[in-house]
Enzyme design. Structure first.
Site, PDB file in Angstrom:
ATOM      1  N   ALA A  66       0.822  -0.979  -0.028  1.00  0.00           N
ATOM      2  CA  ALA A  66       0.249  -0.004  -0.043  1.00  0.00           C
ATOM      3  C   ALA A  66       0.894   1.504   0.023  1.00  0.00           C
ATOM      4  O   ALA A  66       1.944   0.992   0.344  1.00  0.00           O
ATOM      5  CB  ALA A  66      -1.063  -0.052   1.337  1.00  0.00           C
ATOM      6  N   GLU A 115      -2.388  -9.611  -0.557  1.00  0.00           N
ATOM      7  CA  GLU A 115      -4.023  -9.878  -0.437  1.00  0.00           C
ATOM      8  C   GLU A 115      -4.683  -9.731  -1.545  1.00  0.00           C
ATOM      9  O   GLU A 115      -5.704 -10.386  -1.618  1.00  0.00           O
ATOM     10  CB  GLU A 115      -4.220  -8.566   0.764  1.00  0.00           C
ATOM     11  CG  GLU A 115      -3.644  -8.857   2.268  1.00  0.00           C
ATOM     12  CD  GLU A 115      -3.745  -7.551   3.158  1.00  0.00           C
ATOM     13  OE1 GLU A 115      -4.081  -7.877   4.208  1.00  0.00           O
ATOM     14  OE2 GLU A 115      -3.296  -6.655   2.659  1.00  0.00           O
TER      15      GLU A 115
END
Length: 260
Positions: A66, A115
């Site tokens: 991220a 993820e």
């Protein structure tokens, strides 16, 4: 719809979505997550698309995590909202798509990148890929489904070790763990992904969508997966695809599925 952070190509019933932030190693920021949501939604509503490939641009990274700069100053409620919205817009959304998603992991898949790959229905990695959940090195835990999907895929003990040590694993190890379905040389990655996508595209789209629902049901608390399977099995009998598939089998011809 035009995008700034991703590329979308549709060809032969297969859509390929490429996260295109090479200078950031394809890190997921809010804008990219929203663009991915819209791209997946568009592919889902396009009846011509039977499978979706998600990958990253370049040869270094699928998604290297991220964009930490976006949330470094967040408080408790802002952090919770970040995870909730991200799961809703992208990670849970991908897992529950009726069109199958193949993650072509072309390099680093870390944090949110892993993820996203785990939310996909099938995972293929190049032999140079590295995977891990390094969030604890930042004083936080995986927030986009990593603590839930990793144990489902590789078991609780191995998942605990990877999460708590923040260790990266290579593609051969990921293959041995069952985290990925296939490992290929980097130049062969998209060819392998397309090969699988086209195999899927030949089959009944309605049946595939119902199979996704049935498989996912096994991992939902309070849901009887066997009951969902029975229900979705029966549902298929009322579809044109079922009539076409059984007729084609009995008539010894190739089925022409329309997806209804």
């Amino acid at each position: 719809m035009s995008f700034e952070n991703i590329l979308v190509e549709k060809n032969n019933a297969v859509a390929t979505i490429t996260i295109n932030r090479p200078t950031k190693l394809n890190a997921l920021n809010k804008a990219t997550i929203e663009e991915l949501h819209h791209a997946f939604k568009d592919c889902e509503t396009d009846n011509a698309i039977r499978a979706i490939i998600i990958t990253g641009s370049g040869e270094k990274a699928f998604v290297a995590g991220a964009d930490i700069s976006e949330f470094a100053s967040f408080n408790t409620s802002e952090g919770s909202e970040l995870a909730r919205k991200g799961q809703e817009l992208l990670f849970d959304f991908v897992e529950n798509l009726q069109t199958p998603v193949i993650a072509a992991i072309n390099g680093f898949a870390l944090g949110g990148g892993l993820e996203l790959a785990m939310a996909s229905h099938i995972r293929i990695a190049s032999d140079n890929a590295k995977m891990g959940l390094p969030e604890v090195t930042l004083g936080v835990i995986p927030g986009y489904g990593g603590t839930q999907r990793l144990p489902q895929l590789i078991g609780k003990g191995r998942a605990n070790e990877l999460i708590m040590t923040a260790q990266m694993i290579d593609a051969p190890t990921a293959l041995s763990y069952g985290l990925i379905n296939h490992m290929v040389a980097q130049p062969e990655l998209l060819d392998k992904a397309n090969e699988l996508a086209l195999k899927i595209a030949k089959n009944a789209p309605v049946a595939i969508s119902q199979a996704i629902k049935a498989v996912n049901a096994n991992f939902k608390d309070g849901v009887n997966g066997f009951g969902v399977e029975i229900d979705r099995f029966g549902y298929c009998f009322g579809t044109a695809d079922f009539k076409e598939g059984t007729s084609a089998f009995l008539e010894k011809r190739k089925a022409d599925f329309k997806g209804n």
